[in-house]
Write a protein that holds these residues in place. Structure first.
Motif, PDB file in Angstrom:
ATOM      1  N   GLY A 250     -20.770  37.004 -77.759  1.00 57.14           N
ATOM      2  CA  GLY A 250     -20.075  36.031 -78.590  1.00 57.14           C
ATOM      3  C   GLY A 250     -20.524  34.617 -78.295  1.00 57.14           C
ATOM      4  N   GLU A 251     -19.594  33.680 -78.407  1.00 57.71           N
ATOM      5  CA  GLU A 251     -19.931  32.265 -78.283  1.00 57.71           C
ATOM      6  C   GLU A 251     -20.403  31.897 -76.876  1.00 57.71           C
ATOM      7  OE1 GLU A 251     -20.340  30.093 -80.738  1.00 57.71           O
ATOM      8  OE2 GLU A 251     -20.021  31.910 -81.924  1.00 57.71           O
ATOM      9  N   ALA A 252     -19.933  32.597 -75.860  1.00 52.42           N
ATOM     10  CA  ALA A 252     -20.396  32.301 -74.500  1.00 52.42           C
ATOM     11  C   ALA A 252     -21.904  32.526 -74.386  1.00 52.42           C
ATOM     12  CB  ALA A 252     -19.655  33.156 -73.474  1.00 52.42           C
ATOM     13  N   PHE A 253     -22.379  33.574 -75.030  1.00 52.32           N
ATOM     14  CA  PHE A 253     -23.820  33.836 -74.997  1.00 52.32           C
ATOM     15  C   PHE A 253     -24.580  32.749 -75.745  1.00 52.32           C
ATOM     16  CE2 PHE A 253     -27.797  35.484 -76.594  1.00 52.32           C
ATOM     17  CZ  PHE A 253     -28.342  36.092 -75.474  1.00 52.32           C
ATOM     18  N   ARG A 254     -24.087  32.355 -76.906  1.00 49.78           N
ATOM     19  CA  ARG A 254     -24.773  31.306 -77.673  1.00 49.78           C
ATOM     20  C   ARG A 254     -24.821  29.994 -76.889  1.00 49.78           C
ATOM     21  NH1 ARG A 254     -25.654  32.633 -83.066  1.00 49.78           N
ATOM     22  NH2 ARG A 254     -24.564  34.518 -83.789  1.00 49.78           N
ATOM     23  N   ALA A 255     -23.725  29.642 -76.242  1.00 47.99           N
ATOM     24  CA  ALA A 255     -23.710  28.429 -75.433  1.00 47.99           C
ATOM     25  C   ALA A 255     -24.723  28.529 -74.294  1.00 47.99           C
ATOM     26  CB  ALA A 255     -22.312  28.186 -74.882  1.00 47.99           C
ATOM     27  N   ALA A 256     -24.779  29.706 -73.660  1.00 50.63           N
ATOM     28  CA  ALA A 256     -25.737  29.905 -72.574  1.00 50.63           C
ATOM     29  C   ALA A 256     -27.167  29.836 -73.086  1.00 50.63           C
ATOM     30  CB  ALA A 256     -25.481  31.254 -71.907  1.00 50.63           C
ATOM     31  N   TYR A 257     -27.398  30.358 -74.283  1.00 53.23           N
ATOM     32  CA  TYR A 257     -28.741  30.322 -74.861  1.00 53.23           C
ATOM     33  C   TYR A 257     -29.247  28.890 -74.950  1.00 53.23           C
ATOM     34  CZ  TYR A 257     -32.584  30.755 -78.153  1.00 53.23           C
ATOM     35  OH  TYR A 257     -33.830  30.660 -78.753  1.00 53.23           O
ATOM     36  N   TRP A 258     -28.463  27.989 -75.522  1.00 52.99           N
ATOM     37  CA  TRP A 258     -28.926  26.615 -75.700  1.00 52.99           C
ATOM     38  C   TRP A 258     -29.028  25.889 -74.369  1.00 52.99           C
ATOM     39  CZ3 TRP A 258     -31.360  26.318 -79.875  1.00 52.99           C
ATOM     40  CH2 TRP A 258     -30.928  27.005 -81.024  1.00 52.99           C
ATOM     41  N   ALA A 259     -28.118  26.169 -73.445  1.00 56.95           N
ATOM     42  CA  ALA A 259     -28.177  25.525 -72.133  1.00 56.95           C
ATOM     43  C   ALA A 259     -29.415  25.966 -71.362  1.00 56.95           C
ATOM     44  CB  ALA A 259     -26.913  25.836 -71.342  1.00 56.95           C
ATOM     45  N   LEU A 260     -29.696  27.264 -71.363  1.00 59.90           N
ATOM     46  CA  LEU A 260     -30.844  27.757 -70.612  1.00 59.90           C
ATOM     47  C   LEU A 260     -32.157  27.444 -71.306  1.00 59.90           C
ATOM     48  CD1 LEU A 260     -29.421  31.133 -69.265  1.00 59.90           C
ATOM     49  CD2 LEU A 260     -29.834  29.010 -67.997  1.00 59.90           C
ATOM     50  N   ALA A 261     -32.150  27.385 -72.636  1.00 60.83           N
ATOM     51  CA  ALA A 261     -33.351  26.940 -73.338  1.00 60.83           C
ATOM     52  C   ALA A 261     -33.690  25.516 -72.930  1.00 60.83           C
ATOM     53  CB  ALA A 261     -33.146  27.034 -74.848  1.00 60.83           C
ATOM     54  N   ALA A 262     -32.676  24.649 -72.888  1.00 64.41           N
ATOM     55  CA  ALA A 262     -32.902  23.260 -72.487  1.00 64.41           C
ATOM     56  C   ALA A 262     -33.347  23.181 -71.031  1.00 64.41           C
ATOM     57  CB  ALA A 262     -31.628  22.445 -72.697  1.00 64.41           C
ATOM     58  N   GLN A 263     -32.725  23.982 -70.166  1.00 63.69           N
ATOM     59  CA  GLN A 263     -33.117  23.987 -68.754  1.00 63.69           C
ATOM     60  C   GLN A 263     -34.582  24.403 -68.610  1.00 63.69           C
ATOM     61  OE1 GLN A 263     -33.979  26.753 -66.757  1.00 63.69           O
ATOM     62  NE2 GLN A 263     -33.853  25.816 -64.728  1.00 63.69           N
ATOM     63  N   ARG A 264     -34.951  25.462 -69.290  1.00 63.10           N
ATOM     64  CA  ARG A 264     -36.328  25.960 -69.205  1.00 63.10           C
ATOM     65  C   ARG A 264     -37.320  24.929 -69.745  1.00 63.10           C
ATOM     66  NH1 ARG A 264     -39.513  30.513 -68.918  1.00 63.10           N
ATOM     67  NH2 ARG A 264     -41.266  30.566 -70.372  1.00 63.10           N
ATOM     68  N   ASN A 265     -37.013  24.329 -70.874  1.00 65.12           N
ATOM     69  CA  ASN A 265     -37.937  23.378 -71.473  1.00 65.12           C
ATOM     70  C   ASN A 265     -38.084  22.119 -70.627  1.00 65.12           C
ATOM     71  OD1 ASN A 265     -38.485  25.094 -73.616  1.00 65.12           O
ATOM     72  ND2 ASN A 265     -36.773  24.322 -74.829  1.00 65.12           N
ATOM     73  N   THR A 266     -36.991  21.687 -70.017  1.00 61.90           N
ATOM     74  CA  THR A 266     -37.064  20.532 -69.120  1.00 61.90           C
ATOM     75  C   THR A 266     -37.906  20.867 -67.887  1.00 61.90           C
ATOM     76  OG1 THR A 266     -34.891  19.791 -69.876  1.00 61.90           O
ATOM     77  CG2 THR A 266     -35.695  18.868 -67.819  1.00 61.90           C
ATOM     78  N   ARG A 267     -37.686  22.038 -67.331  1.00 63.72           N
ATOM     79  CA  ARG A 267     -38.500  22.477 -66.184  1.00 63.72           C
ATOM     80  C   ARG A 267     -39.976  22.521 -66.556  1.00 63.72           C
ATOM     81  NH1 ARG A 267     -40.857  27.208 -64.533  1.00 63.72           N
ATOM     82  NH2 ARG A 267     -39.975  28.426 -66.250  1.00 63.72           N
ATOM     83  N   ILE A 268     -40.300  23.075 -67.733  1.00 66.12           N
ATOM     84  CA  ILE A 268     -41.698  23.214 -68.130  1.00 66.12           C
ATOM     85  C   ILE A 268     -42.357  21.855 -68.342  1.00 66.12           C
ATOM     86  CG2 ILE A 268     -43.210  24.055 -69.978  1.00 66.12           C
ATOM     87  CD1 ILE A 268     -41.367  26.487 -70.201  1.00 66.12           C
ATOM     88  N   LEU A 269     -41.614  20.883 -68.844  1.00 65.48           N
ATOM     89  CA  LEU A 269     -42.166  19.534 -68.946  1.00 65.48           C
ATOM     90  C   LEU A 269     -42.662  19.058 -67.574  1.00 65.48           C
ATOM     91  CD1 LEU A 269     -39.568  17.904 -71.367  1.00 65.48           C
ATOM     92  CD2 LEU A 269     -42.035  18.046 -71.782  1.00 65.48           C
ATOM     93  N   GLY A 270     -41.897  19.341 -66.538  1.00 68.43           N
ATOM     94  CA  GLY A 270     -42.321  18.990 -65.188  1.00 68.43           C
ATOM     95  C   GLY A 270     -43.453  19.861 -64.674  1.00 68.43           C
ATOM     96  N   VAL A 271     -43.387  21.160 -64.952  1.00 68.97           N
ATOM     97  CA  VAL A 271     -44.421  22.087 -64.483  1.00 68.97           C
ATOM     98  C   VAL A 271     -45.779  21.712 -65.062  1.00 68.97           C
ATOM     99  CG1 VAL A 271     -45.249  24.463 -64.659  1.00 68.97           C
ATOM    100  CG2 VAL A 271     -42.877  24.028 -64.035  1.00 68.97           C
ATOM    101  N   PHE A 272     -45.819  21.395 -66.363  1.00 72.84           N
ATOM    102  CA  PHE A 272     -47.104  21.094 -66.983  1.00 72.84           C
ATOM    103  C   PHE A 272     -47.698  19.800 -66.437  1.00 72.84           C
ATOM    104  CE2 PHE A 272     -46.381  23.733 -71.117  1.00 72.84           C
ATOM    105  CZ  PHE A 272     -46.548  24.894 -70.383  1.00 72.84           C
ATOM    106  N   VAL A 273     -46.857  18.832 -66.089  1.00 74.19           N
ATOM    107  CA  VAL A 273     -47.381  17.626 -65.436  1.00 74.19           C
ATOM    108  C   VAL A 273     -47.893  17.976 -64.035  1.00 74.19           C
ATOM    109  CG1 VAL A 273     -46.775  15.370 -64.494  1.00 74.19           C
ATOM    110  CG2 VAL A 273     -46.011  16.006 -66.785  1.00 74.19           C
ATOM    111  N   ARG A 274     -47.188  18.821 -63.325  1.00 70.87           N
ATOM    112  CA  ARG A 274     -47.654  19.231 -61.996  1.00 70.87           C
ATOM    113  C   ARG A 274     -49.001  19.942 -62.075  1.00 70.87           C
ATOM    114  NH1 ARG A 274     -43.909  23.179 -58.494  1.00 70.87           N
ATOM    115  NH2 ARG A 274     -44.585  24.629 -60.133  1.00 70.87           N
ATOM    116  N   LEU A 275     -49.161  20.815 -63.069  1.00 70.02           N
ATOM    117  CA  LEU A 275     -50.448  21.493 -63.238  1.00 70.02           C
ATOM    118  C   LEU A 275     -51.572  20.494 -63.516  1.00 70.02           C
ATOM    119  CD1 LEU A 275     -49.229  24.536 -65.338  1.00 70.02           C
ATOM    120  CD2 LEU A 275     -50.339  24.671 -63.100  1.00 70.02           C
ATOM    121  N   TRP A 276     -51.240  19.446 -64.237  1.00 69.34           N
ATOM    122  CA  TRP A 276     -52.218  18.400 -64.525  1.00 69.34           C
ATOM    123  C   TRP A 276     -52.512  17.568 -63.279  1.00 69.34           C
ATOM    124  CZ3 TRP A 276     -49.969  13.351 -66.765  1.00 69.34           C
ATOM    125  CH2 TRP A 276     -50.945  12.339 -66.785  1.00 69.34           C
ATOM    126  N   LYS A 277     -51.465  17.015 -62.658  1.00 67.66           N
ATOM    127  CA  LYS A 277     -51.645  16.068 -61.565  1.00 67.66           C
ATOM    128  C   LYS A 277     -52.089  16.730 -60.259  1.00 67.66           C
ATOM    129  CE  LYS A 277     -50.475  12.013 -63.300  1.00 67.66           C
ATOM    130  NZ  LYS A 277     -51.363  10.830 -63.210  1.00 67.66           N
TER     131      LYS A 277
END
Length: 325
Positions: A250-277
């Protein structure tokens, strides 16, 4: 992509002495892959050199996934001391290129990979895997402040960043949904289309050695908010609905989906800079505009209000997608 010096002896010891060793792929880690071809057969040689890599987790997860009725490469031979594996070759038909060539097939294939997660999540998680929960989510997301903000000379409030994320992610940790096997890097470049196999078995799984026990929304967000290809927003919405309908969430899953999507995307922004630098892999810079587009969409959801406020106060537009244009 030169094969390790000990590869021919390894192959000869397992009946592949007459085979050619051809470059296949590298990835963001120290692992490299080669295609081994000879006598009318082929396989894949994984070079996972110690001490940087350990092939044991790959073997364990592959055997677990196969035991759940999913398609993971069979292990044909192994030399754990030298970090060599000979594994089943799924061929060259990868989901990423298939969708690039046939965009009209997007909804059908994403239905398949969503159903694969429904199948996996209906079964108990693999025993012995590390836990992926609040402490890990918070540690991971700090890659953004540690690497991204540092690289772009951003002076930001790091304590407020962590506090905002804890406010968003603590309810996800406490939502009571069953924990499942999380493949962690489940996306179109790690999914092969295996000929002769139907249903969810058509989708061959790769790069799952970092599997964890965690939230069922994580891998769905990983595949639908892909760092390397644009998934149509309507397809993302339809697959989220498909998963919810199939699992009774239900709604708990949908809320978790958007929260974890944002968490993952924020982490990847950092990971890709680390791979570069750190690692000199500048090619990862090209993914940053897509990552910002995904994150901006995630931040628009009410559940991300605290994190959205932090970004608005700390990261100007000129340091977001504009910085990579």
């Amino acid at each position: 992509m030169i094969p390790p010096a000990h590869a021919p002896a390894f192959l000869a010891a397992h009946g592949w002495g007459d085979a050619q060793i051809l470059p296949l792929a590298g990835d963001a880690s120290f692992r490299r892959y080669f295609r081994v071809v000879g006598a009318g057969r082929q396989a894949v040689l994984m070079d996972a050199p110690p001490p940087h890599e350990d092939p044991r987790p790959f073997i364990a997860v592959a055997e677990f996934l196969s035991g759940q009725g999913l398609t993971a490469p069979a292990i044909l031979a192994r030399d754990l001391d030298q970090g060599l594996l000979l594994i089943e070759d799924f061929g060259d038909v990868r989901l990423r290129e298939t969708l690039d060539a046939a965009p009209d097939a997007e909804a059908g294939h994403y239905a398949g990979v969503t159903d694969l997660l429904v199948h996996l999540h209906a079964r108990p998680p693999m025993a012995g895997l590390p836990v992926h929960g609040l402490a890990q989510w918070l540690d991971e997301v700090t890659l953004f402040t540690d690497w991204y903000c540092s690289a772009l000379d951003l002076e930001v409030d790091r304590d407020a960043f962590r506090a905002a994320w804890e406010k968003v992610l603590a309810p996800v940790e406490a939502d009571g949904l069953p924990r499942v096997t999380v493949l962690r890097d489940y996306h179109a470049e790690n999914i092969m289309l295996v000929p002769g196999r139907g249903g969810i078995a058509h989708y061959g799984l790769l790069d799952f050695q970092d599997a964890l026990v965690g939230h069922p929304a994580y891998d769905l967000a990983s595949v639908l908010e892909d760092a390397r290809r644009d998934v149509t927003p309507a397809v993302e919405a339809a697959m989220l609905d498909r998963y919810v309908a199939a699992t009774g969430q239900g709604e708990a899953f949908r809320a978790a989906y958007w929260a974890l999507a944002a968490q993952r995307n924020t982490r990847i922004l950092g990971v890709f800079v680390r791979l570069w630098k750190r690692d000199g892999k500048e090619g990862y810079r090209r993914f940053q505009p897509r990552m910002w587009g995904l994150l901006e969409r995630d931040l628009a959801h009410p559940v991300l209000a605290a994190v959205r406020t932090w970004f608005d106060e700390n990261v100007p537009a000129s340091k977001r997608a504009e910085a990579w244009a």
